[in-house]
Scaffold this motif. Structure first.
Motif: not given
Length: 539
Positions: A269-273, A260-267, A211-213, A215-221
């Motif tokens: 289908a997150p990259l990381l649970d 990155a944690v804030a982004v993933e918690l609000n998705r 998914q598009t997001l 890549f954002l999570s990957f860049l932050l992590i």
């Protein structure tokens, strides 16, 4: 009816491969694991030689290690999703072609900038090889043996690579520099390329999972992991408080990971649970893996650097490292024989006790200690390392798969992060502790040497008498003798600092073993005190 992007494909059960073909796949797994392990080991082992070849300082050459490790820590975030969406075979072929191309480019490194770029590309190209090694090892095995044999065998081959690099590097370097090191890495990469194309992995169903997001999570992590890697590689070299940019970089890394944690918690289908990762069971597993990686820094950053400070040549340490590789293999075989899900805590307890015993034995080192005297202790630590990691990974995989295939990615990230980042952080903390204790011991020793007591005067006179044939002037002999004694004091301070670090490692391992033992006793008491169900009296 077409399958939607979010639906899970039905599991595919492949028939078992013939024995000769199965052995070929397992041999390919060993080659892939050794290729990536040796590639990493050639960098970390030969930093002084690399600095000499490029005409730079050792501190500058340490940037090459940071550049190599950054993509190794962050790229697995996307690799599993890329493999799932575009197919296993394409993933394997593109990954190995990129690895061969980078290995070929490394032969032509001529300056520092090109070396940093090539090492970063090498780390990125080597990241898929770890996954491929696992897949080739598990491919021909039945479900019963995937965990029991495949997992320990793949882990053993991967863990042996960096240590094996210390065994073969002196013979490859010789008097000809690093050319043969690069050619060896290139040759192994080309053999791996042939094996991947000759032995294709059986296909698995594709899924559209990127998914598009993501890549954002990957860049932050990725930025957060990169900052931590650079900080803990360069921190002990420049010393933390003497380089303000290190603190700023670590702060920026923490902020990036928090975002990155804030982004993933609000998705949806997150990259990381993240919620699963902060559950008590996963926090316990993460802390266990991280702590163990810190303890194992005693072997990677301890004995080799202590002997380097004592003037022991790398060629004189090859026997010790060969025995360490052999002990790791024995540890892997022990896992094959004894590893079961219900035995994981016991295996971990035995591993911690063996590490504590080996570290206590190392803590008695002196200036006259040589590699032959640490064979038993280092073999115990290497054996314990392989007795710990495969059971820990098996427990994590079982926990992840019991909740569903979508949790596999989160666990793999935890495992790779604790091993990649844990190795870098552990080495940085270990080196920082050594530097601090060496300075304290050296200050104490120089205070003793500065006094005009009789033992110091006699030592200077004895050294000066030994230099009479080389230096005719008496005053110059005394100056040279005093300089030699000061140099010996510095070496003695280093040995005392390493003994402190070994002792601290042993105490940490014992504390972890005690905590694990108390945990096991609590579980057993809870099981005994639990109310028994009433027997069924229905006729």
């Amino acid at each position: 009816m077409t399958e939607t992007a979010s639906s899970a494909p039905a599991p595919v059960v492949h028939p078992p491969l013939p024995v000769p073909q199965a052995l070929a796949y397992m041999g390919a797994a060993v080659m892939l694991a050794l290729s990536q392990g040796l590639g990493q080991g050639f960098v970390s082992t030969n930093i002084p030689q690399i600095a000499g070849d490029l005409g730079i300082t050792t501190a500058q050459a340490s940037w090459l290690m940071a550049a190599y490790m950054i993509p190794r820590a962050s790229l697995p975030l996307l690799l599993i999703k890329i493999r799932t969406q575009y197919g296993l075979r394409r993933f394997a072929e593109v990954g190995i072609i990129a690895y061969v191309a980078v290995a070929f480019a490394s032969v032509w490194i001529s300056d520092f900038r090109s070396a940093v770029v090539v090492q970063a590309l090498s780390g990125a190209a080597a990241a898929p090889l770890s996954t491929l090694a696992f897949m080739y090892m598990l491919e021909p095995l039945s479900q019963e043996w995937k965990m029991r044999l495949g997992l320990p065998a793949a882990m053993t081959a991967m863990m042996a690579g960096p240590t094996l690099a210390r065994v073969v590097s002196p013979a490859l370097i010789g008097d000809g520099g690093l050319t043969w090191v690069h050619l060896t890495a290139l040759g192994m990469a080309m053999v791996s390329l042939m094996l991947v194309f000759r032995l294709p992995l059986r296909p698995v169903p594709h899924m559209k999972v990127i998914q598009t997001l993501d890549f954002l999570s990957f860049l932050l992590i990725g930025f957060g992991f990169a900052g931590l890697t650079i900080g803990f590689v360069m921190g002990p070299i420049h010393y933390w408080t003497d380089a303000p940019w290190i603190g700023l970089l670590l702060a920026a890394s923490a902020a990036s990971l928090a975002v990155a944690v804030a982004v993933e918690l609000n998705r949806s289908a997150p990259l990381l649970d993240i919620r699963w990762l902060v559950s008590p069971a996963m926090l316990h597993l993460t802390a266990t893996l991280f702590l163990f990686r810190l303890i194992l820094s005693e072997q990677s950053a301890g004995a080799p650097r202590m002997f380097q400070s004592l003037g022991v040549a790398p060629s004189q340490m090859t026997g010790l490292f060969a025995i360490i590789v052999g002990a790791s293999l024995l540890g892997g075989l022990a896992c094959v024989a004894w590893m079961r899900p219900n035995r994981v805590p016991v295996l971990h307890l035995v591993a911690l006790l063996l590490i504590a015993l080996g570290a206590f034995m190392d803590a008695r080192a002196t200036m006259d200690t040589r590699p032959e005297q640490l064979i038993v202790s280092q073999a115990l630590i290497a054996f314990a390392g392989m007795l710990f990691l495969p059971p820990a990974m098996m427990a994590g995989l079982i926990s992840a798969l019991s909740r569903g295939p979508q949790y596999l990615l989160s666990f793999v990230i935890v495992f790779i992060s604790t091993q990649s980042l844990g190795g870098v952080l552990g080495s940085g903390l270990f080196t920082t502790f050594i530097n601090h204790r060496q300075a304290a011991h050296y200050a104490t020793l120089t205070e003793q040497l500065a006094t005009t007591d009789m033992p110091t005067a006699q030592a200077i006179a004895a050294r000066a008498a030994g230099l009479a044939a080389q230096i005719p002037e008496a005053a110059a002999r005394r100056v040279q003798a005093a300089a030699q004694i000061a140099q010996d004091a510095s070496a003695q301070a280093y040995v005392m600092a390493y003994n402190d670090a070994y002792l601290l490692t042993a105490l940490v391992a014992l504390a972890a073993a005690l905590a694990l033992l108390l945990h096991l006793l609590r579980d057993r008491l809870a099981l005994r005190m639990a109310p028994r169900p009433n027997p069924d009296t229905t006729p």
